[in-house]
Design a protein around this motif. Structure first.
Motif, mmCIF file in Angstrom:
data_model
loop_
_atom_site.group_PDB
_atom_site.id
_atom_site.type_symbol
_atom_site.label_atom_id
_atom_site.label_comp_id
_atom_site.label_asym_id
_atom_site.label_seq_id
_atom_site.Cartn_x
_atom_site.Cartn_y
_atom_site.Cartn_z
ATOM 1 N N LEU A 63 9.800 2.027 8.169
ATOM 2 C CA LEU A 63 10.303 0.817 8.821
ATOM 3 C C LEU A 63 10.087 0.874 10.334
ATOM 4 C CD1 LEU A 63 13.627 0.179 6.880
ATOM 5 C CD2 LEU A 63 11.598 -1.284 6.887
ATOM 6 N N HIS A 64 10.276 2.032 10.913
ATOM 7 C CA HIS A 64 9.999 2.196 12.344
ATOM 8 C C HIS A 64 8.528 1.934 12.649
ATOM 9 C CE1 HIS A 64 13.668 3.703 14.334
ATOM 10 N NE2 HIS A 64 13.994 4.179 13.156
ATOM 11 N N GLN A 65 7.674 2.207 11.674
ATOM 12 C CA GLN A 65 6.235 1.987 11.848
ATOM 13 C C GLN A 65 5.793 0.610 11.357
ATOM 14 O OE1 GLN A 65 5.057 5.657 9.689
ATOM 15 N NE2 GLN A 65 4.171 6.345 11.620
ATOM 16 N N SER A 66 6.787 -0.238 11.000
ATOM 17 C CA SER A 66 6.533 -1.606 10.517
ATOM 18 C C SER A 66 5.722 -1.642 9.234
ATOM 19 C CB SER A 66 5.827 -2.435 11.614
ATOM 20 O OG SER A 66 6.642 -2.505 12.765
ATOM 21 N N ASP A 67 5.834 -0.585 8.427
ATOM 22 C CA ASP A 67 5.155 -0.547 7.131
ATOM 23 C C ASP A 67 6.195 -0.864 6.054
ATOM 24 O OD1 ASP A 67 3.698 -0.073 4.846
ATOM 25 O OD2 ASP A 67 2.856 1.837 5.520
ATOM 26 N N GLN A 68 6.527 -2.163 5.938
ATOM 27 C CA GLN A 68 7.588 -2.560 5.014
ATOM 28 C C GLN A 68 7.222 -2.297 3.555
ATOM 29 O OE1 GLN A 68 6.474 -4.839 7.356
ATOM 30 N NE2 GLN A 68 8.177 -4.850 8.811
ATOM 31 N N ARG A 69 5.949 -2.412 3.235
ATOM 32 C CA ARG A 69 5.538 -2.219 1.837
ATOM 33 C C ARG A 69 5.802 -0.782 1.382
ATOM 34 N NH1 ARG A 69 2.561 -5.083 -1.601
ATOM 35 N NH2 ARG A 69 1.981 -6.560 0.035
ATOM 36 N N ARG A 70 5.365 0.197 2.198
ATOM 37 C CA ARG A 70 5.603 1.589 1.797
ATOM 38 C C ARG A 70 7.087 1.916 1.854
ATOM 39 N NH1 ARG A 70 4.211 7.426 3.937
ATOM 40 N NH2 ARG A 70 4.632 8.508 1.998
ATOM 41 N N ALA A 71 7.788 1.360 2.832
ATOM 42 C CA ALA A 71 9.238 1.596 2.907
ATOM 43 C C ALA A 71 9.918 1.134 1.625
ATOM 44 C CB ALA A 71 9.828 0.877 4.119
ATOM 45 N N ALA A 72 9.559 -0.070 1.157
ATOM 46 C CA ALA A 72 10.170 -0.598 -0.066
ATOM 47 C C ALA A 72 9.874 0.301 -1.265
ATOM 48 C CB ALA A 72 9.675 -2.012 -0.324
ATOM 49 N N THR A 73 8.649 0.829 -1.327
ATOM 50 C CA THR A 73 8.278 1.732 -2.418
ATOM 51 C C THR A 73 9.122 3.002 -2.390
ATOM 52 O OG1 THR A 73 6.012 0.901 -2.461
ATOM 53 C CG2 THR A 73 6.397 3.075 -3.418
ATOM 54 N N LEU A 74 9.325 3.552 -1.191
ATOM 55 C CA LEU A 74 10.117 4.773 -1.057
ATOM 56 C C LEU A 74 11.580 4.534 -1.420
ATOM 57 C CD1 LEU A 74 8.445 6.054 2.214
ATOM 58 C CD2 LEU A 74 8.508 7.324 0.058
ATOM 59 N N PHE A 75 12.140 3.399 -0.994
ATOM 60 C CA PHE A 75 13.521 3.084 -1.356
ATOM 61 C C PHE A 75 13.652 2.893 -2.867
ATOM 62 C CE2 PHE A 75 13.767 1.191 3.113
ATOM 63 C CZ PHE A 75 14.314 2.352 3.649
ATOM 64 N N GLN A 76 12.623 2.292 -3.467
ATOM 65 C CA GLN A 76 12.649 2.106 -4.918
ATOM 66 C C GLN A 76 12.586 3.457 -5.632
ATOM 67 O OE1 GLN A 76 10.173 -1.036 -6.413
ATOM 68 N NE2 GLN A 76 10.039 -0.144 -8.469
ATOM 69 N N ASP A 77 11.730 4.363 -5.114
ATOM 70 C CA ASP A 77 11.644 5.703 -5.712
ATOM 71 C C ASP A 77 12.992 6.421 -5.609
ATOM 72 O OD1 ASP A 77 8.992 5.240 -6.255
ATOM 73 O OD2 ASP A 77 8.220 6.456 -4.603
ATOM 74 N N ALA A 78 13.640 6.293 -4.451
ATOM 75 C CA ALA A 78 14.943 6.933 -4.268
ATOM 76 C C ALA A 78 15.983 6.331 -5.206
ATOM 77 C CB ALA A 78 15.400 6.794 -2.817
ATOM 78 N N LEU A 79 15.947 5.013 -5.346
ATOM 79 C CA LEU A 79 16.895 4.336 -6.224
ATOM 80 C C LEU A 79 16.719 4.787 -7.672
ATOM 81 C CD1 LEU A 79 19.174 2.252 -5.953
ATOM 82 C CD2 LEU A 79 17.492 0.472 -6.485
#
Length: 372
Positions: free
Chosen positions: A256-272
């Protein structure tokens, strides 16, 4: 077997011993049930407390608390060493897995007093350091920092490398939250060196996570990402589910700090994806917060605020997060409040808070580009 494993879990064969304990988990459960049925509270307390690392790392925190509570209900029959360790283990689990950490300081104060009476210097250091963590979680930042400083000073007078590494790591995180990044890095680096010397993966991973936070607040996103990837690899190697989930969230924050929302969402989904295995409402709250941050970054303020409200309902705001998260949170909160206005912001927050846990997860995983 559990007591034989206790020192092994602080060394290079940690992953193997976690696997061995996990394989015998049903036998441990049977033993605990037998102890309770035959009024052997001392054995129950010793076994349940010794298994604390397994309860937490493998996602059985609530079960561990149930066994510890059953033993502590019979505290009158517990010898001081068993009582002290049971209190410490219960406090540790409360701090790790949910929003009932307000009970932890009282438990730790009693545990610490017992260890001091027993003149057990090793466990005194561990209790002081964990008490500092609990006190900071309760909002007493100065006292918590002082306790962490005290734990390090006490640990330096001993020869127990692991206790010193733990105390240094906890002090490093306190200094991070204070904004003293120079000292934080020094403490965390020393902790990492000590853990590497003993070959203990969990401690190395914890220090790497802290060092990644230092890099993040200093704007070195590449270094932060590299350190967290190393921590994540270690967590996966030893099968530490709680660390794996949290490190995925932290990597999402860097994205998110790097403005890469797509990868951020993937990582949050993996964590979830770990939350069904883990009895950890705080991790679920962190994931929901992350999805809310993605939505805010994409210009979806209604979705963002509802998810943040749902995260708050799971106790997320009471979980002391690190500086990089706070900076990002402040910026995104300001954006959504400006977009919605104060009254609408509060309405959407209340809607999110009223969501049931599973409904909030379903909402988080829904199409981010759809209607709120």
């Amino acid at each position: 077997l559990a007591e034989q494993a206790e020192p092994e879990l602080l060394g290079p064969r940690q992953g193997m011993w976690y696997q061995r304990l996990e394989a015998d988990l049903d036998n441990f459960r049977a033993a605990l049930a037998w102890f309770l049925a035959h009024e052997q509270a001392e054995a129950t307390a010793r076994l349940a407390a010794t298994l604390m690392p397994l309860w937490w790392s493998r996602g059985h925190g609530s079960e561990g608390l149930r066994w510890l509570d059953a033993a502590l209900e019979r505290r009158g029959s517990l010898a001081p060493p068993a009582l002290a360790k049971a209190l410490l283990a219960k406090a540790g689990l409360l701090l790790e897995i949910g929003d009932h950490h307000g009970q932890a300081p009282m438990l730790l104060e009693e545990s610490l007093a017992l260890f001091q009476q027993l003149k057990d210097t090793t466990w005194t250091v561990r209790a002081v350091s964990r008490l500092g963590w609990a006190i900071r979680r309760a909002g007493e930042l100065d006292r918590g920092l002082a306790l962490h400083e005290q734990a390090v000073a006490l640990a330096r007078e001993q020869t127990d490398t692991w206790s010193l590494a733990l105390a240094l790591n906890n002090l490093g995180y306190s200094l991070l939250q204070e904004g003293d990044y120079v000292r934080a890095r020094a403490m965390l680096e020393e902790s990492r060196v000590l853990c590497e010397a003993t070959g203990e993966p969990e401690g190395i991973a914890a220090a790497l996570q802290g060092l990644a936070e230092v890099a993040l607040v200093e704007g070195d996103h590449a270094q932060a990402s590299s350190l967290l990837e190393q921590a994540l690899a270690l967590a996966r190697r030893i099968g530490h589910l709680s660390f794996t989930g949290r490190f995925l969230v932290d990597l999402g924050i860097i994205m998110l700090h790097q403005s890469d929302q797509r990868r951020a969402a993937t990582l949050f989904q993996d964590a979830l994806g770990f939350t069904p295995q883990l009895e950890d409402e705080l991790l679920t709250g962190e994931c929901l917060w992350g999805f809310g941050a993605v939505a805010a970054s994409r210009g979806q303020p209604v979705r963002a605020v509802r998810l943040w409200g749902a995260a708050a309902a799971l106790g997320y705001p009471m979980h002391v997060r690190l500086s990089g998260t706070r900076l990002l949170e402040e910026r995104l909160l300001a954006l959504t409040k400006k977009a919605l206005g104060r009254d609408a912001f509060q309405v959407e927050w209340t809607i999110g808070q009223a969501m049931r846990r599973q409904d909030a997860i379903t909402y988080a995983l829904a199409n981010n580009h759809g209607a709120p």
